[in-house]
Design a protein around this motif. Sequence first.
Motif, PDB file in Angstrom:
ATOM      1  N   ARG A  41      -8.754  -2.707  -5.345  1.00 17.77           N
ATOM      2  CA  ARG A  41      -7.611  -3.767  -5.724  1.00 17.77           C
ATOM      3  C   ARG A  41      -6.287  -3.223  -5.244  1.00 17.77           C
ATOM      4  O   ARG A  41      -5.545  -3.928  -5.004  1.00 17.77           O
ATOM      5  CB  ARG A  41      -7.553  -3.986  -7.170  1.00 17.77           C
ATOM      6  CG  ARG A  41      -8.772  -4.557  -7.780  1.00 17.77           C
ATOM      7  CD  ARG A  41      -9.132  -5.830  -7.290  1.00 17.77           C
ATOM      8  NE  ARG A  41      -8.130  -6.954  -7.167  1.00 17.77           N
ATOM      9  CZ  ARG A  41      -8.413  -8.035  -7.883  1.00 17.77           C
ATOM     10  NH1 ARG A  41      -8.994  -8.032  -9.072  1.00 17.77           N
ATOM     11  NH2 ARG A  41      -7.267  -8.996  -8.005  1.00 17.77           N
ATOM     12  N   HIS A  46      -1.683   0.435  -1.077  1.00 18.09           N
ATOM     13  CA  HIS A  46      -1.113   1.702  -1.126  1.00 18.09           C
ATOM     14  C   HIS A  46      -1.654   2.948  -0.538  1.00 18.09           C
ATOM     15  O   HIS A  46      -1.079   4.056  -0.305  1.00 18.09           O
ATOM     16  CB  HIS A  46      -1.286   2.063  -2.899  1.00 18.09           C
ATOM     17  CG  HIS A  46      -0.420   1.340  -3.647  1.00 18.09           C
ATOM     18  ND1 HIS A  46       0.787   1.841  -3.895  1.00 18.09           N
ATOM     19  CD2 HIS A  46      -0.410   0.392  -4.463  1.00 18.09           C
ATOM     20  CE1 HIS A  46       1.521   0.905  -4.502  1.00 18.09           C
ATOM     21  NE2 HIS A  46       0.757  -0.104  -4.814  1.00 18.09           N
ATOM     22  N   LEU A  51      -1.352  -4.938   4.912  1.00 20.57           N
ATOM     23  CA  LEU A  51      -0.430  -6.088   5.398  1.00 20.57           C
ATOM     24  C   LEU A  51       0.829  -5.786   5.995  1.00 20.57           C
ATOM     25  O   LEU A  51       1.616  -6.941   6.326  1.00 20.57           O
ATOM     26  CB  LEU A  51      -0.178  -6.825   4.033  1.00 20.57           C
ATOM     27  CG  LEU A  51      -1.476  -7.105   3.124  1.00 20.57           C
ATOM     28  CD1 LEU A  51      -0.978  -7.574   1.759  1.00 20.57           C
ATOM     29  CD2 LEU A  51      -2.211  -8.259   3.758  1.00 20.57           C
ATOM     30  N   LYS A  55       8.298  -3.145   3.005  1.00 18.89           N
ATOM     31  CA  LYS A  55       8.512  -1.889   2.146  1.00 18.89           C
ATOM     32  C   LYS A  55       7.282  -1.353   1.946  1.00 18.89           C
ATOM     33  O   LYS A  55       6.149  -1.880   1.226  1.00 18.89           O
ATOM     34  CB  LYS A  55       9.153  -2.497   0.722  1.00 18.89           C
ATOM     35  CG  LYS A  55       8.905  -1.767  -0.438  1.00 18.89           C
ATOM     36  CD  LYS A  55      10.345  -1.306  -0.875  1.00 18.89           C
ATOM     37  CE  LYS A  55      10.103  -0.154  -2.089  1.00 18.89           C
ATOM     38  NZ  LYS A  55      11.228   0.284  -2.408  1.00 18.89           N
ATOM     39  N   PRO A  58       4.281   2.555  -2.185  1.00 20.31           N
ATOM     40  CA  PRO A  58       4.350   4.168  -2.256  1.00 20.31           C
ATOM     41  C   PRO A  58       3.008   4.734  -2.608  1.00 20.31           C
ATOM     42  O   PRO A  58       2.177   4.283  -3.078  1.00 20.31           O
ATOM     43  CB  PRO A  58       5.394   4.158  -3.610  1.00 20.31           C
ATOM     44  CG  PRO A  58       5.151   2.729  -4.195  1.00 20.31           C
ATOM     45  CD  PRO A  58       4.905   1.851  -3.143  1.00 20.31           C
ATOM     46  N   LEU A  60       0.633   6.850  -4.452  1.00 19.02           N
ATOM     47  CA  LEU A  60       0.564   6.989  -6.047  1.00 19.02           C
ATOM     48  C   LEU A  60      -0.159   8.109  -6.438  1.00 19.02           C
ATOM     49  O   LEU A  60      -0.574   8.441  -7.377  1.00 19.02           O
ATOM     50  CB  LEU A  60      -0.245   5.805  -6.504  1.00 19.02           C
ATOM     51  CG  LEU A  60       0.346   4.434  -6.303  1.00 19.02           C
ATOM     52  CD1 LEU A  60      -0.395   3.271  -6.845  1.00 19.02           C
ATOM     53  CD2 LEU A  60       1.878   4.255  -6.901  1.00 19.02           C
ATOM     54  N   LEU A  69       8.839   7.201 -11.567  1.00 15.47           N
ATOM     55  CA  LEU A  69       8.411   6.373 -10.622  1.00 15.47           C
ATOM     56  C   LEU A  69       9.161   6.243  -9.616  1.00 15.47           C
ATOM     57  O   LEU A  69      10.156   6.467  -9.600  1.00 15.47           O
ATOM     58  CB  LEU A  69       7.771   4.784 -11.224  1.00 15.47           C
ATOM     59  CG  LEU A  69       7.109   5.044 -12.576  1.00 15.47           C
ATOM     60  CD1 LEU A  69       6.821   3.651 -13.140  1.00 15.47           C
ATOM     61  CD2 LEU A  69       5.484   5.706 -12.032  1.00 15.47           C
ATOM     62  N   THR A  83       4.229  -2.686 -14.367  1.00 14.92           N
ATOM     63  CA  THR A  83       4.211  -3.000 -12.938  1.00 14.92           C
ATOM     64  C   THR A  83       2.872  -3.602 -12.339  1.00 14.92           C
ATOM     65  O   THR A  83       2.919  -4.786 -11.630  1.00 14.92           O
ATOM     66  CB  THR A  83       4.220  -1.536 -12.282  1.00 14.92           C
ATOM     67  OG1 THR A  83       5.427  -0.903 -12.549  1.00 14.92           O
ATOM     68  CG2 THR A  83       4.552  -1.903 -10.498  1.00 14.92           C
ATOM     69  N   PHE A  98      -7.379  -7.777 -14.937  1.00 11.75           N
ATOM     70  CA  PHE A  98      -7.875  -6.792 -15.611  1.00 11.75           C
ATOM     71  C   PHE A  98      -8.023  -6.710 -17.277  1.00 11.75           C
ATOM     72  O   PHE A  98      -6.983  -7.228 -17.586  1.00 11.75           O
ATOM     73  CB  PHE A  98      -7.414  -5.114 -15.248  1.00 11.75           C
ATOM     74  CG  PHE A  98      -6.906  -4.974 -13.869  1.00 11.75           C
ATOM     75  CD1 PHE A  98      -8.244  -4.698 -13.171  1.00 11.75           C
ATOM     76  CD2 PHE A  98      -5.800  -4.744 -13.162  1.00 11.75           C
ATOM     77  CE1 PHE A  98      -8.001  -4.666 -11.773  1.00 11.75           C
ATOM     78  CE2 PHE A  98      -5.695  -4.524 -11.845  1.00 11.75           C
ATOM     79  CZ  PHE A  98      -6.572  -4.410 -11.181  1.00 11.75           C
TER      80      PHE A  98
HETATM   81  C1  HEC Z   1      -0.064  -6.455  -1.561  1.00 18.08           C
HETATM   82  C2  HEC Z   1       0.115  -4.922  -1.518  1.00 18.08           C
HETATM   83  C3  HEC Z   1       0.057  -4.139  -3.137  1.00 18.08           C
HETATM   84  C4  HEC Z   1      -0.901  -4.113  -3.617  1.00 18.08           C
HETATM   85  C5  HEC Z   1      -2.399  -4.973  -3.693  1.00 18.08           C
HETATM   86  C6  HEC Z   1      -0.779  -3.365  -4.989  1.00 18.08           C
HETATM   87  N1  HEC Z   1       0.563  -2.867  -4.555  1.00 18.08           N
HETATM   88 FE1  HEC Z   1       1.387  -1.408  -5.915  1.00 18.08          FE
HETATM   89  N2  HEC Z   1       3.080  -1.353  -4.759  1.00 18.08           N
HETATM   90  C7  HEC Z   1       3.306  -2.366  -3.636  1.00 18.08           C
HETATM   91  C8  HEC Z   1       4.764  -2.237  -3.089  1.00 18.08           C
HETATM   92  C9  HEC Z   1       5.401  -2.860  -1.717  1.00 18.08           C
HETATM   93  C10 HEC Z   1       5.320  -1.362  -3.959  1.00 18.08           C
HETATM   94  C11 HEC Z   1       6.951  -1.050  -3.995  1.00 18.08           C
HETATM   95  C12 HEC Z   1       7.511  -2.149  -4.970  1.00 18.08           C
HETATM   96  C13 HEC Z   1       8.976  -1.968  -4.837  1.00 18.08           C
HETATM   97  O1  HEC Z   1       9.614  -0.943  -5.336  1.00 18.08           O
HETATM   98  O2  HEC Z   1       9.724  -2.905  -4.189  1.00 18.08           O
HETATM   99  C14 HEC Z   1       4.368  -1.063  -5.070  1.00 18.08           C
HETATM  100  C15 HEC Z   1       4.715  -0.220  -6.068  1.00 18.08           C
HETATM  101  C16 HEC Z   1       3.857   0.314  -6.938  1.00 18.08           C
HETATM  102  C17 HEC Z   1       4.056   1.137  -8.062  1.00 18.08           C
HETATM  103  C18 HEC Z   1       5.393   1.823  -8.323  1.00 18.08           C
HETATM  104  C19 HEC Z   1       6.197   1.204  -9.468  1.00 18.08           C
HETATM  105  C20 HEC Z   1       7.753   1.832  -9.426  1.00 18.08           C
HETATM  106  O3  HEC Z   1       8.047   1.472 -10.562  1.00 18.08           O
HETATM  107  O4  HEC Z   1       7.992   2.476  -8.705  1.00 18.08           O
HETATM  108  C21 HEC Z   1       2.751   1.349  -8.903  1.00 18.08           C
HETATM  109  C22 HEC Z   1       2.735   2.168 -10.056  1.00 18.08           C
HETATM  110  C23 HEC Z   1       1.913   0.484  -8.375  1.00 18.08           C
HETATM  111  N3  HEC Z   1       2.519  -0.201  -7.127  1.00 18.08           N
HETATM  112  C24 HEC Z   1       0.596   0.701  -8.674  1.00 18.08           C
HETATM  113  C25 HEC Z   1      -0.304  -0.372  -8.070  1.00 18.08           C
HETATM  114  C26 HEC Z   1      -1.800  -0.371  -8.667  1.00 18.08           C
HETATM  115  C27 HEC Z   1      -2.399   0.267  -9.675  1.00 18.08           C
HETATM  116  C28 HEC Z   1      -2.336  -1.314  -7.845  1.00 18.08           C
HETATM  117  C29 HEC Z   1      -3.718  -1.991  -8.113  1.00 18.08           C
HETATM  118  C30 HEC Z   1      -4.107  -2.689  -9.179  1.00 18.08           C
HETATM  119  C31 HEC Z   1      -1.251  -1.857  -6.784  1.00 18.08           C
HETATM  120  N4  HEC Z   1      -0.238  -1.333  -6.913  1.00 18.08           N
HETATM  121  C32 HEC Z   1      -1.515  -2.972  -5.884  1.00 18.08           C
HETATM  122  C33 HEC Z   1       2.197  -3.004  -3.059  1.00 18.08           C
HETATM  123  C34 HEC Z   1       1.063  -3.322  -3.365  1.00 18.08           C
END
Ligand code: HEC
Length: 115
Positions: A41, A46, A51, A55, A58, A60, A69, A83, A98
């Motif tokens: 997922r 990440h 895509l 932005k 980040p 992880l 974060l 988040t 989930f």
């Molecule tokens: C479609 C793409 C995409 C998917 C799928 C995705 N993320 Fe992200 N995620 C991002 C982007 C882009 C950011 C940055 C968001 C922002 O700060 O604008 C981000 C930020 C985060 C952050 C940082 C939040 C913060 O406060 O800085 C976490 C933790 C995170 N994602 C966890 C996850 C987890 C766990 C999953 C799977 C369940 C997931 N992401 C799925 C694109 C995605």
Amino acid sequence: MAPTSTPAWLSLIALLALAGCRAKSALTSQQLEGQHLYNVRCAHCHELNDLALKKVPPNLHHVFSSPTLPSGAPATDLNVERTILAGRGMMPPFAGSFNQEQMDALLSYLHAGIR
Ligand code: HEC
């Protein structure tokens, strides 16, 4: 008189160190479940940013090693869970995706520092 072969205690320490490394890199079954969920997922964004989001999602890895974060919010389970549930910017919300057991597994995997 200098010893000609490796003393037994040295071999023992080497063995223990090796065993220690093994134990460290092994994930619990809960973390393995989280790893699977992450791979299915989250990783395409990440890890690969497949895509091509402007932005860049980040990194992880070791997200819980830092006090904050990437957004600057405190790196707590609650904030990461929020988040995931609500999404953030270009990240879609996963509310309903989930159950609590899976969420716990995901968090536990993120705590393991991802490997
Ligand atoms: C479609 C793409 C995409 C998917 C799928 C995705 N993320 Fe992200 N995620 C991002 C982007 C882009 C950011 C940055 C968001 C922002 O700060 O604008 C981000 C930020 C985060 C952050 C940082 C939040 C913060 O406060 O800085 C976490 C933790 C995170 N994602 C966890 C996850 C987890 C766990 C999953 C799977 C369940 C997931 N992401 C799925 C694109 C995605």
